[in-house]
Enzyme design. Structure first.
Site, PDB file in Angstrom:
ATOM      1  N   LYS A 136       0.688  -1.181  -0.332  1.00  0.00           N
ATOM      2  CA  LYS A 136       0.274   0.038   0.102  1.00  0.00           C
ATOM      3  C   LYS A 136       1.486   1.418  -0.161  1.00  0.00           C
ATOM      4  CE  LYS A 136      -5.045   1.155   0.010  1.00  0.00           C
ATOM      5  NZ  LYS A 136      -5.819  -0.435   0.582  1.00  0.00           N
TER       6      LYS A 136
HETATM    7  P1  NAD Z   1     -13.597   7.172  -2.739  1.00  0.00           P
HETATM    8  O1  NAD Z   1     -12.215   8.647  -2.636  1.00  0.00           O
HETATM    9  O2  NAD Z   1     -13.373   7.152  -4.232  1.00  0.00           O
HETATM   10  O3  NAD Z   1     -14.411   7.661  -1.818  1.00  0.00           O
HETATM   11  C1  NAD Z   1     -14.409   8.201  -0.396  1.00  0.00           C
HETATM   12  C2  NAD Z   1     -15.792   8.088   0.280  1.00  0.00           C
HETATM   13  O4  NAD Z   1     -15.376   8.149   1.886  1.00  0.00           O
HETATM   14  C3  NAD Z   1     -15.958   9.631  -0.842  1.00  0.00           C
HETATM   15  O5  NAD Z   1     -17.181  10.245  -0.526  1.00  0.00           O
HETATM   16  C4  NAD Z   1     -15.660  10.943   0.911  1.00  0.00           C
HETATM   17  O6  NAD Z   1     -16.317  12.090   1.107  1.00  0.00           O
HETATM   18  C5  NAD Z   1     -16.459  10.176   1.722  1.00  0.00           C
HETATM   19  N1  NAD Z   1     -15.334  10.371   3.281  1.00  0.00           N
HETATM   20  C6  NAD Z   1     -14.517  11.008   3.229  1.00  0.00           C
HETATM   21  N2  NAD Z   1     -13.961  11.120   4.629  1.00  0.00           N
HETATM   22  C7  NAD Z   1     -15.439  11.061   5.342  1.00  0.00           C
HETATM   23  C8  NAD Z   1     -15.906  11.071   6.566  1.00  0.00           C
HETATM   24  N3  NAD Z   1     -14.859  11.496   7.589  1.00  0.00           N
HETATM   25  N4  NAD Z   1     -16.829  10.409   6.755  1.00  0.00           N
HETATM   26  C9  NAD Z   1     -17.784  10.173   5.888  1.00  0.00           C
HETATM   27  N5  NAD Z   1     -17.680   9.867   4.356  1.00  0.00           N
HETATM   28  C10 NAD Z   1     -16.339  10.537   4.249  1.00  0.00           C
HETATM   29  O7  NAD Z   1     -12.569   6.307  -2.124  1.00  0.00           O
HETATM   30  P2  NAD Z   1     -13.312   4.646  -2.694  1.00  0.00           P
HETATM   31  O8  NAD Z   1     -11.968   4.275  -3.584  1.00  0.00           O
HETATM   32  O9  NAD Z   1     -14.783   4.314  -2.697  1.00  0.00           O
HETATM   33  O10 NAD Z   1     -12.716   4.101  -1.095  1.00  0.00           O
HETATM   34  C11 NAD Z   1     -13.028   3.730  -0.448  1.00  0.00           C
HETATM   35  C12 NAD Z   1     -12.753   2.299   1.105  1.00  0.00           C
HETATM   36  O11 NAD Z   1     -12.656   1.483   0.622  1.00  0.00           O
HETATM   37  C13 NAD Z   1     -11.644   3.134   2.006  1.00  0.00           C
HETATM   38  O12 NAD Z   1     -11.062   2.378   3.021  1.00  0.00           O
HETATM   39  C14 NAD Z   1     -10.277   2.326   0.428  1.00  0.00           C
HETATM   40  O13 NAD Z   1      -9.244   1.483   1.315  1.00  0.00           O
HETATM   41  C15 NAD Z   1     -11.283   0.563   0.334  1.00  0.00           C
HETATM   42  N6  NAD Z   1     -11.687  -0.272  -1.065  1.00  0.00           N
HETATM   43  C16 NAD Z   1     -11.314   0.690  -1.649  1.00  0.00           C
HETATM   44  C17 NAD Z   1     -11.536  -0.007  -2.992  1.00  0.00           C
HETATM   45  C18 NAD Z   1     -11.899  -0.196  -4.417  1.00  0.00           C
HETATM   46  O14 NAD Z   1     -11.445  -0.589  -5.395  1.00  0.00           O
HETATM   47  N7  NAD Z   1     -11.509   1.523  -4.969  1.00  0.00           N
HETATM   48  C19 NAD Z   1     -11.013  -1.799  -3.226  1.00  0.00           C
HETATM   49  C20 NAD Z   1     -10.378  -1.696  -1.560  1.00  0.00           C
HETATM   50  C21 NAD Z   1     -10.965  -1.139  -0.513  1.00  0.00           C
END
Ligand code: NAD
Length: 510
Positions: free
Chosen positions: A178
């Site tokens: 990561k």
């Molecule tokens: P992203 O950047 O597309 O979206 C993040 C979202 O979280 C946004 O809507 C943002 O406004 C919101 N957010 C941020 N801080 C916040 C808070 N304090 N309270 C409420 N909402 C908040 O990110 P993503 O790719 O959707 O990833 C989200 C989670 O999923 C992360 O933990 C990431 O590690 C995990 N994840 C993502 C993937 C992927 O394929 N994108 C895969 C596995 C895990």
């Protein structure tokens, strides 16, 4: 004084995230040498990147506005050449000044319909960057790239360890990694973010590659950034086409996989389908809370809505909305994706009521999907949850205290390392397609993904309930530990057994 449920010890995120590792290692009597190998990352790369930033137009403070009351408007308009940023500033591209009539006083100008702005000089900026390569015994290091103001070595170690367990649980031939950059992306232009992405890969080039370490999108990174990273890695190479698998999560038109954009949310929904099946129920009509409306949150909400579930509450970094009859998800997606909604937020959506942030997790629902950042389900939050299941779409959304409360309150848990493994599983399919120069259909991708997620979740459930069995999809008999355990420990037990096999069967070079 009565002991509180609040976290009282101050441990690092990494220590917290390793609690399940130690529990499972104890339980399965993990080989001591393997345990030492897995207790810390293989490599911790910490480095710095610099970029040149453009001049900014920064809103004038309320107190100063009166002094410029009579300042005539200049003829520049906010738009491509005056690039609006999510933090309210504008990036000044010099072409904005061509043919413009400008009136400046003390470096302040008035922009029609936007107000008063002070010009602030850009210049070089330095950012701290990280890549943690945790373990590669099962295959190349694999993990996302996060651009966020609150990242740290501690956080990336925890997330890289999580990737190691996740790739083992998904049973794909990758290890864990990561990384990312300590930056607030809302304060930088597209071009500046592009330069950050290019410098990130420039500095990492010697330690990544399609068979070495394969980055992917995470919070605040996306297919556009993956394209930039792939170009930087392959530029000038003799066989750039053979290296497309250096990053995953690319646009489907340049080697990305069908189904990758929604894969993490899709995987979460496959887990929830199984959870409902274990209970003899269906997802139709279930009420759902989704925290985070980015890649994972939007996909989960969209797919669940299509299956007849009701998304009754959504929270992102800027707002919380609620509609007990179920939000109109397509309309909410259109609202968040509108070009003038720079923060891509649910804030301001008229199809629901605005809610105070702290009331979100107290809403009536059956399913909670944390899909934002880590640490949101604390002990206190868990005490007030009314749901039957927490599906951890985000990485590390539940604190150890939250975990204990969920267990005490018999709220089901689908742990992150299986719940959001859909993303990395389809990343593996993308990597395979790149190496084979193939392009699979979305139906092919989703069929494989469904089998993979449901089989591995089935094994975890069998370990947790101590029900060894061989089904047409999987065989859990080698993995059960002889007693019932919680789902998070069960998931970790599966990961550690699969990783341990590599060390024990391949041996150690000295
Ligand atoms: P992203 O950047 O597309 O979206 C993040 C979202 O979280 C946004 O809507 C943002 O406004 C919101 N957010 C941020 N801080 C916040 C808070 N304090 N309270 C409420 N909402 C908040 O990110 P993503 O790719 O959707 O990833 C989200 C989670 O999923 C992360 O933990 C990431 O590690 C995990 N994840 C993502 C993937 C992927 O394929 N994108 C895969 C596995 C895990």
């Amino acid at each position: 004084m009565k002991a509180s449920r609040k976290d009282t010890r101050r441990t690092s995120l990494f220590d917290e995230s390793m609690e399940a590792f130690y529990r499972a290692a104890e339980l399965i009597k993990l080989d001591p040498r393997v345990r030492l190998e897995l207790e810390e990352p293989d490599f911790e790369h910490i480095f710095y990147i610099t970029i040149e930033t453009r001049d900014r137009l920064v809103p004038v403070s309320k107190e100063d506005e009166a002094r410029f009351k009579d300042l005539p408007a200049s003829s520049v308009k906010a738009g491509e050449a005056l690039e609006p940023l999510a933090n309210g500033q504008l990036v000044l591209h010099r072409r904005a000044l061509l043919k413009a009539d400008i009136t400046l006083r003390e470096g302040v100008l008035r922009i029609p319909k936007r107000g008063l702005f002070r010009i602030e000089k850009g210049g070089p900026k330095k950012f701290k960057a990280y890549r943690i390569q945790y373990n590669q015994v099962r295959g190349p290091y694999k993990g996302g790239v996060r651009f966020h103001k609150d990242v740290s070595l501690d956080l990336f170690k925890a997330l890289a360890a999580d990737m190691t367990w996740k790739t083992a649980i998904a049973d794909i031939p990758f290890g864990g990694a990561k990384g990312g950059v300590r930056i607030d992306p809302s304060a930088y232009s597209r071009e500046e973010i592009e330069h950050v992405s290019l410098r990130f890969i420039y500095k990492l080039k010697s330690v990544i590659g399609p068979y070495v370490d394969i980055p992917a999108p995470d919070v605040n990174t996306n297919p556009e950034i993956m394209a930039i990273m792939m170009r930087q890695f392959t530029d000038g190479e003799r066989m750039p086409h053979a290296m497309r698998g250096v990053v995953t999560g690319k646009d489907v038109r340049i080697g990305g996989s069908e189904g990758r954009a929604k894969a993490t949310g899709q995987g979460t929904v496959y887990c929830l389908e199984e959870w409902a099946r274990w209970r003899g129920e269906s997802l139709a009509g279930k009420r759902v809370l989704v925290q985070g409306f980015g890649n994972v949150g939007t996909a989960s909400a969209e797919i669940l809505h299509a299956l007849g579930a009701k998304i009754v509450g959504v929270q992102d970094a800027y707002g919380t909305i609620h509609n007990e009859k179920g939000l109109d998800v397509p309309a909410l997606l259109a609202h968040a994706g509108a070009p003038d909604n720079l923060r891509r937020s649910v804030e301001g959506f008229t199809g629901g009521n605005k809610l105070d942030r702290e009331d979100f997790w107290k809403l009536d629902a059956e399913i909670a999907i944390p899909a934002a950042l880590g640490g949101s389900i604390t002990g206190d939050v868990a005490e007030n949850l009314k749901v039957q299941v927490v599906a951890e779409a985000a990485n590390g959304p539940t604190t150890p205290d939250g975990d204990r409360v969920l267990g005490d309150r018999k709220i089901d848990l689908i742990p992150d390392i299986i719940c959001n493994a859909g993303g990395v599983t389809v990343s593996y399919y993308e990597w395979l397609q790149n190496l084979r120069m193939e392009h699979w259909t979305e139906a092919d991708v989703n069929n494989r993904l469904e089998r993979a997620i449901k089989a591995n979740l089935g094994i975890i459930h069998d370990i947790a309930t101590n029900s060894p069995q061989k089904t047409p999809l999987y065989d859990s008999r080698r993995f059960v530990v002889g007693k019932k355990i919680d789902m998070r420990t069960a998931a970790m037990a599966l990961a550690l057994r699969r990783i341990e096999n590599h060390y024990l069967l391949e041996g150690f070079s000295q």
